[in-house]
Design an enzyme around this catalytic site. Structure first.
Site, mmCIF file in Angstrom:
data_model
loop_
_atom_site.group_PDB
_atom_site.id
_atom_site.type_symbol
_atom_site.label_atom_id
_atom_site.label_comp_id
_atom_site.label_asym_id
_atom_site.label_seq_id
_atom_site.Cartn_x
_atom_site.Cartn_y
_atom_site.Cartn_z
ATOM 1 N N ALA A 36 0.853 -1.185 0.000
ATOM 2 C CA ALA A 36 0.000 0.000 0.000
ATOM 3 C C ALA A 36 0.887 1.232 0.000
ATOM 4 O O ALA A 36 2.056 1.176 0.382
ATOM 5 C CB ALA A 36 -0.925 0.011 1.217
ATOM 6 N N ASP A 37 0.308 2.338 -0.426
ATOM 7 C CA ASP A 37 1.014 3.620 -0.386
ATOM 8 C C ASP A 37 0.765 4.337 0.938
ATOM 9 O O ASP A 37 1.608 5.112 1.396
ATOM 10 C CB ASP A 37 0.579 4.493 -1.564
ATOM 11 N N LYS A 92 -3.905 2.956 -2.446
ATOM 12 C CA LYS A 92 -3.109 2.113 -3.316
ATOM 13 C C LYS A 92 -3.175 2.656 -4.733
ATOM 14 O O LYS A 92 -4.033 3.454 -5.058
ATOM 15 C CB LYS A 92 -3.625 0.664 -3.285
ATOM 16 N N GLU A 126 -6.033 -4.600 -8.654
ATOM 17 C CA GLU A 126 -5.810 -4.888 -7.240
ATOM 18 C C GLU A 126 -7.136 -4.943 -6.482
ATOM 19 O O GLU A 126 -7.334 -5.812 -5.630
ATOM 20 C CB GLU A 126 -4.886 -3.836 -6.629
#
Length: 230
Positions: free
Chosen positions: A85-86, A96, A105
């Site tokens: 994940a970001d 994400k 995703e």
């Protein structure tokens, strides 16, 4: 000496193997942290039956290790989905899509009985939005979607910028669409925000994963891998 970010990613990638049951079909995400997980899958003495991949890059890596990759249409459910994940907030809501695979995703995450998120500690945030939010859009809707974000969605506005490839042309996803990266947001209610953005005409998927949030987060820290269950 403190561990590097890549070393932290490697730790959580290997730790996720504890959630993998041999002989099952699993979902595999994409990105630098997932690359470590894929390598660990290849080293398992007892292999998974197959995988469903969220990106062409991960598909190539899995097949190079001799792991069969299935189409999402050919499975009814997945045992687990492992992805990075970001950003991840204290409730397990995610941003994400920094790698451009957010739509696939989200599809794979929705098939999984359990979503295991693997990140280094830099991705943990109190509120989502510091990382530019990826929004996959139909190209003809780019201007109208930009205007919607500038005007505000659920009380937060942002500057939507078209993502470009290295040659200066619009970045094209595996699905043939474009991505707007929205800067300056503060997403206080991820569930409502995700629904509101998905309702904007021309939006394919927004990179807020609230309806498909993480069930478990493996967080790579200087003190080791911390397990957070939501």
């Amino acid at each position: 000496m403190p561990l590097s970010q890549d070393e932290l990613k490697a730790r959580v990638g290997r730790a996720a193997i504890d959630y993998v049951r041999p002989g099952t079909v699993i979902g595999v995400g994409t990105g630098s942290t997932v690359a470590h997980f894929i390598a660990a899958l290849g080293a398992m003495p007892e292999r998974v039956a197959a995988a469903v991949s969220s990106s062409e890059r991960s598909t190539v890596a899995l097949r190079a290790l001799g792991i069969d990759v299935l189409d999402a249409n050919d499975v009814e459910h997945l045992d687990i989905y492992v992805d990075g994940a970001d950003e991840v907030d204290p409730s397990g809501y995610l941003i994400k899509g920094g790698g451009g695979a957010l739509t696939r995703e989200k599809i794979v995450a929705a098939l999984a009985q359990r979503f295991v998120c693997i990140v280094d500690a830099s991705k943990a945030v109190p509120v989502l939005g510091a990382f530019p939010l990826p929004v996959e859009v139909v190209p003809m809707a780019e201007a109208s979607v930009r205007r919607r974000f500038a005007g505000g969605v659920l009380g937060t506005s942002g500057d939507a910028v078209l993502r470009l490839a290295s040659d200066g042309t619009p970045y094209v996803t595996d699905n043939g669409q474009h991505i707007l990266d929205v800067h300056g947001l503060r997403i206080a209610d991820p569930v409502a925000f995700e629904s509101a953005v998905n309702d904007i005409p021309g939006v394919v998927t927004v990179g807020v994963f609230a309806h498909q949030k993480a069930d478990v987060c493996l967080l790579g820290t200087a003190d080791g891998v911390r397990t957070i269950t939501y």
